[in-house]
Write a protein that holds these residues in place. Structure first.
Motif, mmCIF file in Angstrom:
data_model
loop_
_atom_site.group_PDB
_atom_site.id
_atom_site.type_symbol
_atom_site.label_atom_id
_atom_site.label_comp_id
_atom_site.label_asym_id
_atom_site.label_seq_id
_atom_site.Cartn_x
_atom_site.Cartn_y
_atom_site.Cartn_z
ATOM 1 N N ALA A 128 -44.167 -74.118 73.083
ATOM 2 C CA ALA A 128 -45.001 -72.930 73.229
ATOM 3 C C ALA A 128 -46.215 -72.961 72.308
ATOM 4 N N LEU A 129 -46.067 -73.571 71.130
ATOM 5 C CA LEU A 129 -47.155 -73.587 70.156
ATOM 6 C C LEU A 129 -48.058 -74.806 70.274
ATOM 7 N N LEU A 130 -47.515 -75.947 70.708
ATOM 8 C CA LEU A 130 -48.291 -77.195 70.692
ATOM 9 C C LEU A 130 -48.766 -77.641 72.073
ATOM 10 N N LEU A 131 -47.984 -77.336 73.106
ATOM 11 C CA LEU A 131 -48.369 -77.810 74.440
ATOM 12 C C LEU A 131 -49.719 -77.265 74.920
ATOM 13 N N PRO A 132 -50.076 -75.992 74.634
ATOM 14 C CA PRO A 132 -51.417 -75.547 75.050
ATOM 15 C C PRO A 132 -52.540 -76.385 74.447
ATOM 16 N N ILE A 133 -52.392 -76.796 73.178
ATOM 17 C CA ILE A 133 -53.416 -77.628 72.554
ATOM 18 C C ILE A 133 -53.472 -78.996 73.225
ATOM 19 N N MET A 134 -52.307 -79.571 73.499
ATOM 20 C CA MET A 134 -52.267 -80.882 74.151
ATOM 21 C C MET A 134 -52.856 -80.805 75.554
ATOM 22 N N VAL A 152 -54.776 -70.031 73.084
ATOM 23 C CA VAL A 152 -53.438 -69.643 73.536
ATOM 24 C C VAL A 152 -52.400 -69.963 72.468
ATOM 25 N N SER A 153 -52.515 -71.115 71.807
ATOM 26 C CA SER A 153 -51.574 -71.458 70.736
ATOM 27 C C SER A 153 -51.666 -70.474 69.587
ATOM 28 N N ALA A 154 -52.894 -70.087 69.205
ATOM 29 C CA ALA A 154 -53.063 -69.130 68.114
ATOM 30 C C ALA A 154 -52.490 -67.765 68.480
ATOM 31 N N LEU A 155 -52.709 -67.326 69.707
ATOM 32 C CA LEU A 155 -52.131 -66.059 70.151
ATOM 33 C C LEU A 155 -50.602 -66.103 70.117
ATOM 34 N N SER A 156 -50.031 -67.197 70.589
ATOM 35 C CA SER A 156 -48.574 -67.338 70.581
ATOM 36 C C SER A 156 -48.038 -67.288 69.162
ATOM 37 N N LEU A 157 -48.749 -67.894 68.214
ATOM 38 C CA LEU A 157 -48.327 -67.878 66.823
ATOM 39 C C LEU A 157 -48.407 -66.473 66.236
ATOM 40 N N TRP A 211 -47.858 -63.644 67.771
ATOM 41 C CA TRP A 211 -46.716 -62.832 68.226
ATOM 42 C C TRP A 211 -45.439 -63.197 67.476
ATOM 43 N N LEU A 212 -45.348 -64.411 66.918
ATOM 44 C CA LEU A 212 -44.129 -64.844 66.239
ATOM 45 C C LEU A 212 -44.208 -64.756 64.721
ATOM 46 N N ALA A 213 -45.402 -64.679 64.154
ATOM 47 C CA ALA A 213 -45.572 -64.774 62.703
ATOM 48 C C ALA A 213 -44.903 -63.597 61.994
ATOM 49 N N ALA A 214 -44.235 -63.898 60.875
ATOM 50 C CA ALA A 214 -43.564 -62.867 60.077
ATOM 51 C C ALA A 214 -43.962 -62.962 58.617
ATOM 52 N N ASP A 215 -45.093 -63.596 58.327
ATOM 53 C CA ASP A 215 -45.647 -63.583 56.972
ATOM 54 C C ASP A 215 -47.167 -63.492 57.082
ATOM 55 N N LEU A 216 -47.775 -62.957 56.040
ATOM 56 C CA LEU A 216 -49.204 -62.664 56.086
ATOM 57 C C LEU A 216 -50.063 -63.913 56.139
ATOM 58 N N LEU A 217 -49.619 -65.002 55.518
ATOM 59 C CA LEU A 217 -50.410 -66.226 55.525
ATOM 60 C C LEU A 217 -50.500 -66.808 56.939
ATOM 61 N N THR A 218 -49.374 -66.851 57.635
ATOM 62 C CA THR A 218 -49.374 -67.351 59.006
ATOM 63 C C THR A 218 -50.188 -66.442 59.913
ATOM 64 N N LEU A 219 -50.045 -65.133 59.720
ATOM 65 C CA LEU A 219 -50.841 -64.196 60.519
ATOM 66 C C LEU A 219 -52.332 -64.412 60.310
ATOM 67 N N TYR A 220 -52.736 -64.580 59.055
ATOM 68 C CA TYR A 220 -54.154 -64.765 58.762
ATOM 69 C C TYR A 220 -54.675 -66.066 59.363
ATOM 70 N N ALA A 221 -53.908 -67.150 59.206
ATOM 71 C CA ALA A 221 -54.347 -68.440 59.749
ATOM 72 C C ALA A 221 -54.478 -68.374 61.266
ATOM 73 N N ALA A 222 -53.470 -67.786 61.932
ATOM 74 C CA ALA A 222 -53.521 -67.690 63.395
ATOM 75 C C ALA A 222 -54.659 -66.799 63.856
ATOM 76 N N LEU A 223 -54.913 -65.714 63.121
ATOM 77 C CA LEU A 223 -55.998 -64.802 63.480
ATOM 78 C C LEU A 223 -57.351 -65.499 63.373
ATOM 79 N N GLU A 224 -57.541 -66.316 62.323
ATOM 80 C CA GLU A 224 -58.806 -67.026 62.155
ATOM 81 C C GLU A 224 -58.989 -68.103 63.228
ATOM 82 N N ILE A 225 -57.929 -68.841 63.534
ATOM 83 C CA ILE A 225 -58.020 -69.871 64.577
ATOM 84 C C ILE A 225 -58.376 -69.231 65.914
#
Length: 496
Positions: A25-31, A132-137, A139-153
């Motif tokens: 779900a996280l890597l296949l959209p990028i590939m 799409v990968s960033a959006l998927s991340l 919805w699953l992120a449960a810490d602020l660092l991951t949320l921030y990274a996914a939001l920026e991507i």
């Protein structure tokens, strides 16, 4: 409230199959996006084949959630902890993201072939995959660092897609969007720094236990709220939205309006549930701004001369419905029944709007391609030659107006029940006014389209499947209202 976001300890570990589904779900959209950049598909079939593994990965994760309940992953790299959680809400948002993005991806080859056949458009595919990968991340992120990274991507990918046409107006709108997005990111990052310095953790489940109501918490919530409101184009920070959609490619507008702005709104409601529980002022302020957004967005759409301007302005008003629900979700003293009704209505409206708005942008794109014009006046007489595109626009409009049996009707009914039980009569009046304004600007489009006195023009034929893909999304938004018990059961943890 926190259990609704999955911020508790699960009873079971994910199955081995789910680890692979998560990676897919996280890597296949990028590939898939990289493959699209290499081979540049000119037909929808290769895109369908590339999307199938991504959709299967999402379905497998949902099946595991229904069997085991909340799923949790945690990794520690150095002193940094990364945490993912897959709840019922995550499942719904992931499915909406994957299926909407897949429909947009299948629409894209025909659109590019008709509008930009000579342009080097290979970069839309990796940017779409990254988005799409960033959006998927998110919805699953449960810490602020991951949320921030996914939001920026996600934000950088969205800006990159907006700049693809290379037009001066698009470059200007895209750079303006980038600048405002960076301002929002800075405010969000400052809020994270304050929370880390005060509470010493970025894990959302830990913050639920540690955070206390004190000035530094309020300042962090205000900074993060302002940054996310700017990214989500919440009224009155929506000024960048219309220029962006006026100059963006139709697939980009469909993805942005359906999914990108919803991610920032999702993060806002998640973080304020932790930082500002049982708070009166902030949710009430958002609700009053939401009422203004409903009226303002409807009036601007009603007076719009351009089809894309009309649809973009309607997004401002539709987001207002979600803003009005903030006191019902975060306010003090809300009884369990109104809270449950508002929770269901909020997410059902968000999902229905995502499907309907993507379909509406595709239908508008088809009308613009066929006529070669983007103004409402140019739609005169299109009912004779483009009835299917107008039908799709109408079906999507049923959801936006909140007419039965659409998802918009069911969602507004739930929200209205919650507002009546809590005696929020001004909000009830705002929802009613929004429905009338939506009908006004939608029927304005059809007034031009059914002008039988208009001269017959030459129309460019559409690529096969362009109308069909948009029709599937519009019908899905309609069916979501009839079958609302299925996503709501998943939202409540049904089967866990």
């Amino acid at each position: 409230m926190m259990w609704r976001f999955g911020l508790y300890d699960p009873s079971f570990d994910p199955l081995w199959m789910t680890h692979w589904a998560l990676a897919g779900a996280l890597l296949l959209p990028i590939m898939a996006g990289l493959l699209g950049a290499i081979f540049r598909p000119s037909r929808a079939l290769p895109v369908v084949l590339a999307c199938m593994p991504i959709l299967v990965a999402g379905v497998l994760m949902v099946i595991d959630y229904q069997q085991a309940g909340l799923l949790r992953w945690q990794w520690v790299i150095g002193d940094i902890e990364f945490t993912l959680r897959f709840s019922g809400l995550s499942a719904l948002m992931l499915l909406i993201t994957q299926w909407t993005a897949a429909a947009v991806a299948m629409y894209t080859p025909g659109y590019l072939r008709l509008t930009y056949p000579d342009l080097n458009n290979r970069w839309i595919w990796p940017l779409m995959g990254l988005l799409v990968s960033a959006l998927s991340l998110i919805w699953l992120a449960a810490d602020l660092l991951t949320l921030y990274a996914a939001l920026e991507i996600m934000g950088l990918a969205a800006v990159g897609m907006l700049l693809l046409s290379g037009k001066p107006a698009a470059l200007k709108a895209g750079m303006r969007y980038l600048l405002l997005a960076l301002v929002g990111s800075l405010a969000f990052l400052l809020g994270i720094a304050l929370l880390l310095s005060q509470w010493g953790s970025l894990n959302l489940a830990v913050l639920v236990e540690l955070v206390e109501q004190e000035p530094i918490t309020w300042v962090a919530a205000a900074l993060m709220g302002a940054g996310l409101a700017l990214k989500a184009a919440l009224f009155p920070l929506h000024g960048w939205l219309t220029p962006v959609h006026e100059n963006a490619w139709t697939p980009v507008s469909a993805l942005h309006a359906a999914l990108v702005i919803k991610a920032s709104l999702y993060i806002l409601i998640l973080l304020w549930s932790i930082l500002l529980p049982e708070t009166l002022l902030a949710p009430r302020l958002i609700a009053w701004l939401g009422m203004l957004a409903i009226v303002w967005g409807g009036l601007v759409a009603w007076r719009a001369d351009s089809l894309k301007t009309l649809i973009a302005s309607s997004t401002v008003g539709q987001l207002g419905y979600l803003m009005v629900a903030f006191p019902l979700l975060l306010g003090p003293g809300i009884a369990p029944l109104p809270l449950a009704l508002a929770w269901d209505g909020f997410w059902l409206h968000l999902m229905g709007h995502a499907l309907a708005k993507a379909a509406m942008f595709m239908a508008a794109g088809n009308l613009i391609i066929a006529t070669g014009e983007s103004s409402l006046n140019a739609l005169a007489g299109t009912s004779r030659r483009l009835p299917l595109s107008l039908l799709i626009f109408g079906i999507a409009s049923v959801t936006l107006m909140g007419l039965p049996p659409s998802a918009g009707f069911t969602a507004k009914w739930l929200l209205l029940q919650s507002m009546v039980l809590t005696q929020q009569w001004v909000a009830v009046a705002a929802l009613m006014a929004g429905t009338l304004l939506t009908a006004a600007y939608v029927f304005r489009v059809f007034r031009y389209s059914f002008d039988e006195t208009a001269p017959r023009h030459d129309y460019q034929p559409l690529a096969p499947g362009m109308d069909l893909i948009a029709l599937c999304l519009a019908v899905a938004a309609l069916a979501l209202g009839l079958l609302a018990h299925l996503p709501l059961a998943l939202l409540h943890g049904g089967g866990a």
